[in-house]
Design a protein around this motif. Structure first.
Motif, short mmCIF file in Angstrom:
data_model
loop_
_atom_site.label_atom_id
_atom_site.label_comp_id
_atom_site.label_asym_id
_atom_site.label_seq_id
_atom_site.Cartn_x
_atom_site.Cartn_y
_atom_site.Cartn_z
N TYR A 92 1.00 -1.10 -0.04
CA TYR A 92 0.07 0.08 0.07
C TYR A 92 0.89 1.39 -0.15
O TYR A 92 1.75 1.29 0.77
N PRO A 93 0.53 2.32 -0.95
CA PRO A 93 1.54 3.28 -0.73
C PRO A 93 1.20 4.05 0.34
O PRO A 93 2.18 5.21 0.48
N LYS A 94 0.17 4.05 1.21
CA LYS A 94 -0.05 4.57 2.34
C LYS A 94 -0.75 3.87 3.25
O LYS A 94 -1.27 2.70 2.75
N CYS A 95 -0.81 3.96 4.60
CA CYS A 95 -1.40 3.12 5.53
C CYS A 95 -2.99 3.15 5.23
O CYS A 95 -3.81 4.15 5.20
N VAL A 96 -3.58 2.04 5.16
CA VAL A 96 -5.13 2.13 4.61
C VAL A 96 -5.83 1.48 5.82
O VAL A 96 -7.25 1.26 5.74
N SER B 140 0.86 1.32 16.96
CA SER B 140 1.96 0.16 17.08
C SER B 140 2.25 -0.40 15.86
O SER B 140 1.26 -1.03 15.17
N ALA B 141 3.51 -0.69 15.41
CA ALA B 141 3.94 -1.22 14.21
C ALA B 141 3.47 -2.75 14.17
O ALA B 141 3.34 -3.61 13.37
N LYS B 142 3.42 -3.33 15.43
CA LYS B 142 2.85 -4.47 15.78
C LYS B 142 1.60 -4.96 15.02
O LYS B 142 1.26 -6.09 14.59
N HIS B 143 0.84 -3.79 15.02
CA HIS B 143 -0.51 -3.93 14.42
C HIS B 143 -0.36 -4.32 12.85
O HIS B 143 -1.33 -4.77 12.19
N CYS B 144 0.75 -4.05 12.24
CA CYS B 144 0.86 -4.45 10.88
C CYS B 144 1.13 -5.87 10.54
O CYS B 144 0.78 -6.37 9.22
N GLU B 145 1.07 -6.85 11.49
CA GLU B 145 0.71 -8.06 11.54
C GLU B 145 -0.68 -8.35 10.76
O GLU B 145 -0.86 -9.44 9.98
N GLU C 197 8.57 -3.69 4.86
CA GLU C 197 8.47 -2.53 5.66
C GLU C 197 6.99 -1.84 5.70
O GLU C 197 6.15 -2.38 5.07
N THR C 198 6.69 -1.09 6.71
CA THR C 198 5.59 -0.59 7.09
C THR C 198 5.56 0.86 7.37
O THR C 198 6.88 1.42 7.83
N VAL C 199 4.55 1.64 7.26
CA VAL C 199 4.33 2.87 7.58
C VAL C 199 4.41 3.09 9.13
O VAL C 199 5.11 4.05 9.62
N LEU C 200 4.02 2.44 9.72
CA LEU C 200 3.90 2.28 11.23
C LEU C 200 5.24 2.09 11.58
O LEU C 200 5.59 2.48 12.75
N GLY C 201 5.94 1.16 10.88
CA GLY C 201 7.38 0.98 11.38
C GLY C 201 8.34 2.20 10.85
O GLY C 201 9.51 1.90 10.97
N LYS D 85 7.85 4.98 4.27
CA LYS D 85 6.94 5.73 3.34
C LYS D 85 5.88 5.06 2.90
O LYS D 85 4.72 5.46 2.75
N LYS D 86 5.58 3.55 2.63
CA LYS D 86 4.71 2.81 2.25
C LYS D 86 4.88 1.54 3.06
O LYS D 86 5.82 1.10 3.52
N CYS D 87 3.79 0.45 2.86
CA CYS D 87 3.64 -0.80 3.48
C CYS D 87 4.27 -1.67 2.29
O CYS D 87 3.52 -1.64 1.37
#
Length: 123
Positions: free
Chosen positions: A62-66, A77-82, A107-111, A114-116
């Protein structure tokens, strides 16, 4: 008592009636080929899909967090990207039920990125 979040079920509940039918329709329209689907639909405002190795390795994201929970400020929290990783895995398992699928978070936005981005391997 554990307060560990069940990201798999959270992910399934998030995408089963929204993203899954959309992706399934695109997949079927493209002859049940991820390569063709990502070539046609893999560069939108909210999703990207890139063929790394035809039929086997992809980079999607994703180009941005959705995530609605992140966007509403409920989660940071970047843990939520799981949850995102699990949703990608669930969708692909529905599209390709006879395949073994691995999804790794790049990689993730929360981490802090710039993108996920997620790397998908299909066996």
């Amino acid at each position: 008592m554990s307060n560990k979040i069940d990201y798999k079920n959270k992910a399934i509940n998030c995408v089963k009636d929204t993203v899954l039918p959309l992706q399934k329709g695109q997949f079927e329209e493209c002859g049940c080929s991820l390569d063709e689907q990502y070539k046609k639909y893999g560069n939108t405002e909210s999703f990207f899909g890139k063929v790394i190795e035809s039929g086997h390795v992809y980079e999607i994201g994703y180009p941005k967090c959705v995530c609605s929970e992140v966007l509403s400020g409920k989660v940071g929290s970047a843990k939520h990207c799981e949850c995102s990783r699990q949703s990608v895995l669930y969708i692909l398992e529905q599209l390709l039920p006879d395949k073994t699928i691995t999804v790794k978070t790049i990689e993730t936005v929360l981490g802090g990125a710039k993108k996920c981005r997620f790397r998908v391997t299909i066996e």
